[in-house]
Design a protein around this motif. Structure first.
Motif, mmCIF file in Angstrom:
data_model
loop_
_atom_site.group_PDB
_atom_site.id
_atom_site.type_symbol
_atom_site.label_atom_id
_atom_site.label_comp_id
_atom_site.label_asym_id
_atom_site.label_seq_id
_atom_site.Cartn_x
_atom_site.Cartn_y
_atom_site.Cartn_z
ATOM 1 N N GLU A 14 106.153 24.579 -72.144
ATOM 2 C CA GLU A 14 106.547 24.645 -73.302
ATOM 3 C C GLU A 14 107.919 25.247 -73.347
ATOM 4 O O GLU A 14 108.876 24.928 -73.971
ATOM 5 C CB GLU A 14 105.655 25.010 -74.248
ATOM 6 C CG GLU A 14 105.990 24.817 -76.097
ATOM 7 C CD GLU A 14 104.997 25.184 -76.938
ATOM 8 O OE1 GLU A 14 105.261 25.425 -78.137
ATOM 9 O OE2 GLU A 14 103.796 25.201 -76.646
ATOM 10 N N GLU A 15 107.931 26.670 -72.729
ATOM 11 C CA GLU A 15 108.919 27.400 -72.893
ATOM 12 C C GLU A 15 110.046 26.736 -72.076
ATOM 13 O O GLU A 15 111.391 26.700 -72.445
ATOM 14 C CB GLU A 15 108.665 28.746 -72.101
ATOM 15 C CG GLU A 15 107.889 29.575 -73.237
ATOM 16 C CD GLU A 15 106.253 29.266 -72.935
ATOM 17 O OE1 GLU A 15 106.062 28.573 -72.046
ATOM 18 O OE2 GLU A 15 105.614 29.863 -73.768
ATOM 19 N N TYR A 16 109.735 26.026 -70.883
ATOM 20 C CA TYR A 16 110.728 25.044 -70.065
ATOM 21 C C TYR A 16 111.428 24.215 -70.918
ATOM 22 O O TYR A 16 112.693 23.963 -70.923
ATOM 23 C CB TYR A 16 109.968 24.650 -68.855
ATOM 24 C CG TYR A 16 111.057 23.690 -68.277
ATOM 25 C CD1 TYR A 16 111.549 24.396 -67.347
ATOM 26 C CD2 TYR A 16 111.050 22.125 -68.323
ATOM 27 C CE1 TYR A 16 112.779 23.379 -66.437
ATOM 28 C CE2 TYR A 16 111.870 21.507 -67.518
ATOM 29 C CZ TYR A 16 112.654 22.056 -66.586
ATOM 30 O OH TYR A 16 113.442 21.304 -66.065
ATOM 31 N N LEU A 17 110.518 23.348 -71.825
ATOM 32 C CA LEU A 17 111.036 22.327 -72.672
ATOM 33 C C LEU A 17 112.014 22.952 -73.687
ATOM 34 O O LEU A 17 112.943 22.021 -74.172
ATOM 35 C CB LEU A 17 110.090 21.499 -73.300
ATOM 36 C CG LEU A 17 109.208 20.731 -72.298
ATOM 37 C CD1 LEU A 17 108.007 20.081 -72.958
ATOM 38 C CD2 LEU A 17 110.098 19.629 -71.532
ATOM 39 N N HIS A 18 112.082 24.094 -74.229
ATOM 40 C CA HIS A 18 112.670 24.831 -75.121
ATOM 41 C C HIS A 18 113.845 25.646 -74.718
ATOM 42 O O HIS A 18 114.354 26.415 -75.483
ATOM 43 C CB HIS A 18 111.797 25.309 -76.053
ATOM 44 C CG HIS A 18 110.915 24.704 -76.830
ATOM 45 N ND1 HIS A 18 111.194 23.777 -77.866
ATOM 46 C CD2 HIS A 18 109.359 24.062 -76.781
ATOM 47 C CE1 HIS A 18 110.220 23.085 -78.202
ATOM 48 N NE2 HIS A 18 108.969 23.314 -77.538
ATOM 49 N N ILE A 47 108.345 15.977 -73.820
ATOM 50 C CA ILE A 47 109.787 15.657 -74.370
ATOM 51 C C ILE A 47 109.559 14.435 -75.405
ATOM 52 O O ILE A 47 109.913 14.766 -76.486
ATOM 53 C CB ILE A 47 110.622 15.144 -73.188
ATOM 54 C CG1 ILE A 47 110.795 16.216 -72.308
ATOM 55 C CG2 ILE A 47 111.830 14.489 -73.756
ATOM 56 C CD1 ILE A 47 111.620 15.804 -70.923
ATOM 57 N N VAL A 48 108.711 13.662 -75.198
ATOM 58 C CA VAL A 48 108.360 12.639 -76.327
ATOM 59 C C VAL A 48 107.628 13.138 -77.384
ATOM 60 O O VAL A 48 108.250 12.928 -78.740
ATOM 61 C CB VAL A 48 107.866 11.427 -75.751
ATOM 62 C CG1 VAL A 48 107.012 10.500 -76.914
ATOM 63 C CG2 VAL A 48 108.375 10.822 -74.769
ATOM 64 N N LEU A 49 106.865 14.130 -77.284
ATOM 65 C CA LEU A 49 106.207 14.599 -78.450
ATOM 66 C C LEU A 49 107.066 15.746 -79.160
ATOM 67 O O LEU A 49 107.238 15.666 -80.409
ATOM 68 C CB LEU A 49 104.833 15.624 -77.832
ATOM 69 C CG LEU A 49 104.172 16.275 -79.227
ATOM 70 C CD1 LEU A 49 103.454 15.394 -79.845
ATOM 71 C CD2 LEU A 49 103.005 17.097 -78.188
ATOM 72 N N THR A 50 107.881 16.445 -78.489
ATOM 73 C CA THR A 50 108.743 17.370 -79.118
ATOM 74 C C THR A 50 110.012 16.545 -79.964
ATOM 75 O O THR A 50 110.153 16.811 -81.275
ATOM 76 C CB THR A 50 109.636 18.181 -78.265
ATOM 77 O OG1 THR A 50 108.711 18.869 -77.422
ATOM 78 C CG2 THR A 50 110.643 18.958 -78.794
#
Length: 82
Positions: A14-18, A47-50
């Motif tokens: 999650e931190e990576y994606l943000h 990514i899709v969920l975000t």
């Protein structure tokens, strides 16, 4: 850079994606993702969920629905506060 492994990649996903990781940690995860189809698949889902959540947060409810919900909430509050 070193491959951080699945455990760390999933823990910090999650931190990576943000973009909230230190550059070295992000690079390690990027390297791991390049070589791990399972973790890369999890990143894709993340990514899709975000993106879906971001789109949903931009939408607003129709005014009629908002009025109905607020009316019902006020009615419940009045009942419980009495």
């Amino acid at each position: 850079m070193t491959d951080c492994g699945c455990t760390k990649a999933k823990k910090d996903l999650e931190e990576y994606l943000h973009n909230e990781l230190q550059a070295d940690d992000a690079a390690d995860i990027r390297e791991h993702l390049a070589n791990c189809p399972d973790c890369e698949s999890e990143v894709h889902v993340g990514i899709v969920l975000t993106e879906v959540v971001q789109r949903a947060c931009k939408e607003t409810a129709p005014e009629e629905l908002r009025v109905q919900v607020l009316t019902q909430l006020r009615s419940i509050q009045a009942t419980h506060l009495s």
